[in-house]
Design a protein around this motif. Structure first.
Motif, PDB file in Angstrom:
ATOM      1  N   HIS A 116     -34.757 -60.766 -39.814  1.00  0.00           N
ATOM      2  CA  HIS A 116     -35.937 -59.937 -40.272  1.00  0.00           C
ATOM      3  C   HIS A 116     -37.052 -59.966 -39.499  1.00  0.00           C
ATOM      4  CE1 HIS A 116     -33.290 -61.046 -43.716  1.00  0.00           C
ATOM      5  NE2 HIS A 116     -33.624 -59.826 -44.079  1.00  0.00           N
ATOM      6  N   PHE A 448     -34.986 -53.387 -46.430  1.00  0.00           N
ATOM      7  CA  PHE A 448     -34.422 -54.158 -45.221  1.00  0.00           C
ATOM      8  C   PHE A 448     -34.334 -53.006 -44.330  1.00  0.00           C
ATOM      9  CE2 PHE A 448     -32.009 -57.716 -47.677  1.00  0.00           C
ATOM     10  CZ  PHE A 448     -33.352 -58.178 -47.962  1.00  0.00           C
ATOM     11  N   ARG A 452     -34.475 -55.414 -41.537  1.00  0.00           N
ATOM     12  CA  ARG A 452     -33.509 -56.086 -41.152  1.00  0.00           C
ATOM     13  C   ARG A 452     -33.007 -55.721 -39.673  1.00  0.00           C
ATOM     14  NH1 ARG A 452     -29.229 -58.171 -44.208  1.00  0.00           N
ATOM     15  NH2 ARG A 452     -30.872 -59.153 -45.594  1.00  0.00           N
TER      16      ARG A 452
END
Length: 794
Positions: A116, A448, A452
């Motif tokens: 992340h 995310f 991500r």
């Protein structure tokens, strides 16, 4: 006592003091008070003198302080950070664009699929290079939007030393290449201060650019702290990606030629694939027709590839399209044509970037110590960028100023996008597709899709699980501790006399040997622009805070809601279970508040464009209404140039025209994306204002200036307007020696910023030039003499 006796006594006293001082250097008492030499305090002090000092060299023995050496076997480290690349865009992680160089790197190492970032540029870079959370490094947002609070003022504290500084002080050579978006906006001038430049933060060499973005064709570069102009023009074949790789390979080869036993640390951060999406037509044409199916279908295809590769679990669900983004099959033919072309350009840009990364890695792997070189590639500093707005744009800075583009405006220019004429960026639908299978994108750390990013680690001498996958939850703050452990170095408690804030990151080296090793990161907060999230042992509480392509205004914080996800079971955050688990949600909300208090997250602020115009921010222009410039003053960044945006102002230039006449730029600010220029064209005075590359307004005289001294004056009068809600202009009047020679209307002016890296220049127009009238003669240096140029702002 006679003179001879006094001299003898003086010599004896001096010699005795000299010997006493020398003995003190090697005495046990002195050694007991010395700085530790185990790396806990940096710089490591020289070893005590172990030679012999007599009155003359004949009875003395030398003992040089030796250079600091890292531990035996310490690896070379190459840290590559790509820009604005989403999890679902590179082929290595299932995306639609083949990335064979990344594939090759992953095949000799590991892919991390639960890694992340912070969801936005400067914060990710600060966290990456320090091992601390971004708010700890005063970088809660990008540098241009800094505010006067400890977590947001952009003044990188000395208490958070970079991994480069730590490695340098432990015997590494250090160099950085490419984007550096971590210097306070007001400190990016060619006269500094340079404390927060790469060379002030541990890098012995830097070749790259300041700010968030630059042209791939006409970049504004620095070598160290000295402005550096590209060696060629775009039409001669210049390209920034190629240039950066060439320079990096050259530096590594020089370093290995001169000091082959000394390890190196290279931070390579190209401007790719951040807008403007610039690449040659040969790369774009490789993807012609490959995205005509649209973003909904591409997103589905991406998830299928991701499952086949194993980078997402088989039970991963595709999160739905936000209602604000149109379904592809509802678009008209013109919109589909424009949007598909934008994605073809992006794909070509990513493919070319991957090719150049491969060229860098191939050069590294050809060196003798290739096996002991750890390459870490972070595939994006955040998710895909929504800054191109719902429609895409020919000018990324225009949308960041809150001015939308249209399909009709872009359609006639499709064959030009990707080239030097435009600052183009794709529409939000492709950013959403590029974040597959997650929700949202860049600037949204609550989900995310913003945080991500795929990550690859290759270290042939150490990692034996070739092509391995790793699913432990980690964050960009974990990179610096991983490098320290790999090099067998301590995290210092003091650097250059400043006590250090302990790193918040944790080493990932434990996972190199064991794919099933239990993850060590249990908690991680996320915040930028008011979006918030907290991860704790698989659970994520998230508060989404407005669409990321709305770049003006504030929606406030009174009506925020929170979602809850169990990411151990729901990889893509497709299922909100907040109503089923209110106690767990409350627990995580409380944990976020604790982490936010600990790491300087408050106060929350969701404004974007408005923060770019902050009168409280330090600046060389602060409090001034009059600015005087001498000839040859160039490369003054916009943050330190007169703030003329939507303001009445006057430009006065005193020049000498030689026999035979003069031509050239007197003053220019900005470039092809937007700006103004006052120049002589075959001796005729001209004022030209460019509105985001869309429209040019020209106010020109009719007669060439005769030889001699002249005063040229441009007066602009701003019409009333409402900031960030309407774009208006005003009349401009051009005078020579007190006589009006031309007048005209500048119908639209830029609200807040011309560009990310273009500058104010006196006597020439560097970078991407304002006017196409003199583009082929760039930088169109003034052929007369400039006495001074004065800008007065109302």
């Amino acid at each position: 006592m006679n003179i001879r006796h006094r001299r003898a006594l003086g010599l004896w006293c001096s010699s005795s003091l000299f010997l006493a001082a020398a003995l003190a250097l090697v005495s046990p008492a002195h050694a007991q008070t010395a700085t530790p030499d185990d790396g806990s305090v940096l710089p490591i002090p020289p070893a005590p003198f172990k030679g012999t000092i007599d009155k003359t060299f004949e009875g003395s023995k030398q003992d040089y302080p030796q250079p600091v050496k890292p531990p035996e076997g310490a690896p070379n480290v190459v840290l590559i950070l790509l820009d604005d690349l989403g999890f679902g865009q590179p082929g290595t992680f299932g995306g639609p664009v083949p990335t064979p160089a990344m594939d090759a790197l992953a095949q000799e190492g590991l892919r991390y699929t639960r890694f992340h970032t912070t969801a936005i540029c400067s914060p990710t870079r600060a966290a990456l290079l320090t091992g601390r959370n971004h708010h700890q490094v005063a970088t809660g947002t990008i540098t241009e939007l800094s505010t006067g609070y400890p977590g947001y003022n952009s003044l990188w504290p000395r208490s958070t030393a970079t991994i480069a500084e730590i490695l340098k002080d432990n015997g590494y050579s250090t160099a950085a290449f490419g984007k550096w978006h971590n210097t306070p906006d007001w400190e990016t001038t060619p006269i500094g201060p340079f404390d927060h430049w790469p060379t002030g933060l541990g890098f012995e060499y830097w070749y790259g650019f300041q700010g968030g973005e630059t042209s791939q064709w006409e970049p504004q570069l620095f070598r160290g702290t000295v402005p550096a102009e590209p060696s060629k023009r775009p039409e001669q074949g210049y390209n920034l990606n190629v240039d950066l790789v060439d320079d990096a390979v050259g530096w590594i080869n020089r370093q290995q030629s001169v000091a082959p036993d000394k390890p190196y640390f290279v931070y390579f951060a190209p401007g790719a694939v951040h807008a403007p999406l610039h690449v040659g037509k040969d790369w774009i044409d490789k993807f012609k027709g490959q995205f005509d199916q649209g973003w909904d279908k591409v997103r589905e295809e991406t998830l299928a590839r991701q499952k086949k590769l194993g980078v997402v679990p088989e039970n991963t669900d595709l999160t739905p399209r936000p209602t604000e983004i149109a379904a592809w099959d509802t678009l008209d033919a013109d919109a589909r044509k424009v949007y598909a072309r934008h994605q073809e350009v992006f794909a070509g840009f990513l493919a070319q970037t991957d090719h150049e990364i491969g060229r860098l890695i191939d050069a590294i792997r050809a060196l003798p110590d290739a096996e002991n070189t750890m390459v870490i590639l972070v595939a994006g500093d955040n998710g895909p960028s929504p800054e191109g707005s719902l429609t895409g744009t020919l000018n990324n800075m225009m949308t960041q100023n809150g001015v939308p583009d249209t399909v009709a405006n872009q359609l006639p220019k499709l064959d030009e996008i990707g080239g030097p004429l435009h600052e183009n960026h794709y529409p939000v639908g492709w950013a959403w597709a590029g974040s597959s299978p997650f929700q949202w994108m860049k600037r949204v750390p609550s989900h995310f899709g913003g945080t991500r990013n795929g990550m690859i680690v290759s270290w042939p001498a150490r990692i034996k699980d070739k092509s391995g996958l790793r699913t432990q939850f980690h964050h960009v703050i974990d990179i610096a501790p991983t490098i320290l452990e790999a090099a067998k170095l301590k995290e210092p408690t003091e650097v250059n006399g400043t006590k250090q804030v302990p790193m918040a990151g944790l080493s990932m080296e434990y996972s190199f040997d064991d794919a099933k090793a239990a993850g060590t990161r249990h908690t991680q907060y996320f915040e930028t622009g008011g979006h918030r999230a907290i991860y704790n042992d698989g659970w994520v509480a998230a508060s989404f805070h407005g669409v990321p392509w709305a770049l003006t205004g504030s929606i406030g914080f009174d009506n925020d809601t929170w979602q809850l996800y169990n990411t151990d079971e729901d990889f893509s955050q497709a299922h909100d279970v907040a109503t089923k688990n209110p106690e767990k949600l409350a627990e995580l909300q409380k944990l976020f508040d604790e982490e936010a208090g600990k790491y300087n997250v408050y106060p929350l602020d969701d404004r974007f464009a408005e923060r770019g115009v902050n009168p409280a921010r330090p600046s060389f222009t602060k409090g001034r209404t009059k600015f005087e410039y001498a000839a040859g003053t160039v490369r003054i960044p916009e943050g330190n140039a007169p703030p003329i945006y939507q303001r009445s102002h006057k430009i006065t230039a005193t020049v000498d025209v030689p026999d035979g006449g003069a031509s050239g730029v007197i003053i220019a600010t900005g470039g092809s994306s937007g700006g103004y220029s006052l120049y002589l064209e075959d001796g005729v005075p001209v004022y030209e204002y460019k509105f985001f590359g869309q429209e040019s307004y020209r106010v020109a005289g009719t007669e060439a200036l005769p030889p001699g001294r002249h005063t040229i004056e441009l007066v602009y009068e701003q019409k009333p307007f409402e900031k960030f809600k309407e774009v208006t202009g005003g009349p401009a009047t051009l005078s020579v020696d007190g006589r009006q020679v031309a007048t005209g209307d500048v119908a639209k002016v830029v609200p807040a910023r011309f560009s990310a890296t273009e500058t104010l220049d006196i006597g020439m127009d560097l970078g991407a030039v304002v006017s196409t009238r003199y583009e082929e003669h760039a930088p169109f240096a003034f052929s007369g003499t400039i006495d001074k140029v004065t800008v007065e702002v109302e």
